[in-house]
Motif scaffolding. Structure first.
Motif, PDB file in Angstrom:
ATOM      1  N   ILE A 103       0.457   0.436   4.363  1.00  0.00           N
ATOM      2  CA  ILE A 103       1.451  -0.193   3.492  1.00  0.00           C
ATOM      3  C   ILE A 103       0.763  -0.933   2.348  1.00  0.00           C
ATOM      4  N   PHE A 104      -0.345  -1.584   2.620  1.00  0.00           N
ATOM      5  CA  PHE A 104      -1.122  -2.276   1.591  1.00  0.00           C
ATOM      6  C   PHE A 104      -1.517  -1.287   0.496  1.00  0.00           C
ATOM      7  N   GLY A 105      -2.100  -0.163   0.909  1.00  0.00           N
ATOM      8  CA  GLY A 105      -2.550   0.830  -0.060  1.00  0.00           C
ATOM      9  C   GLY A 105      -1.397   1.490  -0.790  1.00  0.00           C
ATOM     10  N   LEU A 106      -0.312   1.778  -0.077  1.00  0.00           N
ATOM     11  CA  LEU A 106       0.843   2.438  -0.687  1.00  0.00           C
ATOM     12  C   LEU A 106       1.459   1.571  -1.787  1.00  0.00           C
ATOM     13  N   CYS A 107       1.598   0.279  -1.516  1.00  0.00           N
ATOM     14  CA  CYS A 107       2.150  -0.631  -2.526  1.00  0.00           C
ATOM     15  C   CYS A 107       1.261  -0.690  -3.763  1.00  0.00           C
ATOM     16  N   ILE A 108      -0.052  -0.668  -3.558  1.00  0.00           N
ATOM     17  CA  ILE A 108      -0.973  -0.718  -4.694  1.00  0.00           C
ATOM     18  C   ILE A 108      -0.879   0.563  -5.518  1.00  0.00           C
ATOM     19  N   VAL A 109      -0.827   1.717  -4.854  1.00  0.00           N
ATOM     20  CA  VAL A 109      -0.724   2.989  -5.568  1.00  0.00           C
ATOM     21  C   VAL A 109       0.558   3.028  -6.400  1.00  0.00           C
ATOM     22  N   ILE A 110       1.671   2.617  -5.808  1.00  0.00           N
ATOM     23  CA  ILE A 110       2.956   2.601  -6.521  1.00  0.00           C
ATOM     24  C   ILE A 110       2.894   1.654  -7.717  1.00  0.00           C
ATOM     25  N   PHE A 111       2.288   0.482  -7.518  1.00  0.00           N
ATOM     26  CA  PHE A 111       2.175  -0.498  -8.604  1.00  0.00           C
ATOM     27  C   PHE A 111       1.320   0.064  -9.746  1.00  0.00           C
ATOM     28  N   ILE A 112       0.219   0.725  -9.415  1.00  0.00           N
ATOM     29  CA  ILE A 112      -0.651   1.305 -10.447  1.00  0.00           C
ATOM     30  C   ILE A 112       0.104   2.377 -11.237  1.00  0.00           C
ATOM     31  N   LEU A 113       0.830   3.244 -10.535  1.00  0.00           N
ATOM     32  CA  LEU A 113       1.598   4.298 -11.219  1.00  0.00           C
ATOM     33  C   LEU A 113       2.638   3.692 -12.162  1.00  0.00           C
ATOM     34  N   PHE A 145      17.261   3.125   1.148  1.00  0.00           N
ATOM     35  CA  PHE A 145      17.533   1.904   1.898  1.00  0.00           C
ATOM     36  C   PHE A 145      16.263   1.074   2.056  1.00  0.00           C
ATOM     37  N   PHE A 146      15.111   1.761   2.153  1.00  0.00           N
ATOM     38  CA  PHE A 146      13.845   1.079   2.439  1.00  0.00           C
ATOM     39  C   PHE A 146      12.912   0.966   1.240  1.00  0.00           C
ATOM     40  N   THR A 147      12.792   2.013   0.446  1.00  0.00           N
ATOM     41  CA  THR A 147      11.720   2.079  -0.556  1.00  0.00           C
ATOM     42  C   THR A 147      11.732   0.982  -1.625  1.00  0.00           C
ATOM     43  N   PRO A 148      12.854   0.302  -1.919  1.00  0.00           N
ATOM     44  CA  PRO A 148      12.742  -0.831  -2.850  1.00  0.00           C
ATOM     45  C   PRO A 148      11.739  -1.885  -2.376  1.00  0.00           C
ATOM     46  N   SER A 149      11.497  -1.950  -1.064  1.00  0.00           N
ATOM     47  CA  SER A 149      10.541  -2.922  -0.531  1.00  0.00           C
ATOM     48  C   SER A 149       9.121  -2.633  -0.989  1.00  0.00           C
ATOM     49  N   LEU A 150       8.860  -1.402  -1.458  1.00  0.00           N
ATOM     50  CA  LEU A 150       7.518  -1.025  -1.893  1.00  0.00           C
ATOM     51  C   LEU A 150       7.311  -1.215  -3.387  1.00  0.00           C
ATOM     52  N   LEU A 151       8.364  -1.594  -4.109  1.00  0.00           N
ATOM     53  CA  LEU A 151       8.289  -1.769  -5.554  1.00  0.00           C
ATOM     54  C   LEU A 151       7.927  -3.211  -5.920  1.00  0.00           C
ATOM     55  N   HIS A 152       6.975  -3.365  -6.833  1.00  0.00           N
ATOM     56  CA  HIS A 152       6.607  -4.695  -7.327  1.00  0.00           C
ATOM     57  C   HIS A 152       6.492  -4.640  -8.836  1.00  0.00           C
ATOM     58  N   PHE A 153       6.893  -5.742  -9.494  1.00  0.00           N
ATOM     59  CA  PHE A 153       7.071  -5.706 -10.932  1.00  0.00           C
ATOM     60  C   PHE A 153       6.097  -6.575 -11.721  1.00  0.00           C
ATOM     61  N   HIS A 157       3.592 -10.920  -8.353  1.00  0.00           N
ATOM     62  CA  HIS A 157       4.553 -10.468  -7.347  1.00  0.00           C
ATOM     63  C   HIS A 157       3.854  -9.690  -6.231  1.00  0.00           C
ATOM     64  N   ILE A 158       3.073  -8.685  -6.599  1.00  0.00           N
ATOM     65  CA  ILE A 158       2.418  -7.856  -5.592  1.00  0.00           C
ATOM     66  C   ILE A 158       1.291  -8.618  -4.895  1.00  0.00           C
ATOM     67  N   SER A 159       0.582  -9.474  -5.613  1.00  0.00           N
ATOM     68  CA  SER A 159      -0.523 -10.225  -5.001  1.00  0.00           C
ATOM     69  C   SER A 159      -0.011 -11.150  -3.914  1.00  0.00           C
TER      70      SER A 159
END
Length: 280
Positions: A103-113, A145-153, A157-159
């Motif tokens: 989950i740590f890595g997935l959130c970072i990848v999404i944030f970078i994209l 239902f779940f994936t908004p939890s992986l989005l950071h703006f 926020h993400i840190s």
């Protein structure tokens, strides 16, 4: 090697280690942010060691532990706290389980994209129902239902969210189990989103609902099941609740998913009560 708990300082950990040694149980001491981790070398010794740890936590001044230090103590024992970047990386990985890291890595990848020119595409695929203005085409996309939890703006926020996800999520996964953390992740990453969307609309994101669930869970477990080694400063719980209250009052300088925070906290508290009954 099986971790059975955490003691607050090296003196207590060494006393328990000496007693375990006298009982023929090999253990290893490792430093952690909140104390000293006790790990048992042989799986067949874990149950007995956990019973000894429970008694030690309840009766730390029992003469048997002092006697064990005289009989089996070794002044040559050392704990390697590591150094520089290698020590930080080692501690990060040691205190993380597979789910924590994924989950740590997935959130970072999404944030970078999202910050490399793909923000609209990523948000369009992962945001909550109706956030992009066309709810009809999204009706069958259950992951929303779940994936908004992986989005950071934002970087802050993400840190903030990933720091607490690693700190508490890693401890829960290592000391209670992957299934428990996965349950908290799915439930607290989904139901609070329903609340947030209902009260404030679909434009939101972040892991903070899950983080609040972890905080609630750890707070309950440290009160009711201290042998699991989950702990947090009481002031952190107070500050978390205060932050949520200020958010509901509209007194924070930034928008916060207040309903998601409240829902996550209640889920974590409830799961903590349920699990603590199983381990008492």
């Amino acid at each position: 090697m099986t971790e059975i708990g955490v003691l607050p300082n090296i003196r207590a950990a060494q006393a328990l280690s000496d007693y375990l040694k006298g009982q023929g149980i090999a253990c290893q001491l490792e430093p952690a942010a909140e104390g000293i981790i006790i790990s048992i070398v042989k799986d067949q010794d874990v149950k007995t060691a956990e019973e000894i740890l429970d008694h030690f936590l309840s009766h730390p001044n029992d003469p048997r532990y002092l006697q064990a230090s005289w009989d089996h103590g070794d002044s040559r024992n050392r704990i390697d706290y590591g150094s520089s970047a290698q020590g930080i990386v080692r501690e990060f990985l040691r205190d993380s389980g597979p789910l924590t890291l994924i989950i740590f890595g997935l959130c970072i990848v999404i944030f970078i994209l999202m910050n490399m020119g793909y923000a609209n595409q990523v948000f369009g695929q992962l945001s909550y129902f109706g956030a992009i203005g066309s709810f009809g085409n999204e009706a069958s996309e259950w992951w929303r239902f779940f994936t908004p939890s992986l989005l950071h703006f934002s970087l802050m926020h993400i840190s903030f969210n990933l720091l607490w996800w690693w700190y508490f999520g890693g401890k829960i996964e290592k000391r209670v189990g992957l299934v428990t953390l996965l349950t908290l992740l799915i439930v607290a990453g989904t139901l609070p989103n329903l609340l947030q969307a209902h009260f404030s609309g679909p434009n939101f994101g972040g892991l903070s609902g899950v983080v609040y669930a972890l905080i609630g869970y750890v707070w309950v477990m440290q009160q009711r099941c201290p042998q699991k080694g989950l702990a947090m400063p009481p002031a952190l719980m107070v500050m978390s609740v205060l932050w949520m209250i200020l958010g509901f009052a509209g007194l924070l300088p930034t928008a916060t998913a207040n309903s998601a925070h409240l829902g996550g906290l209640l889920i974590g508290l409830a799961q903590g009560v349920i699990d603590s009954k199983r381990y008492q």
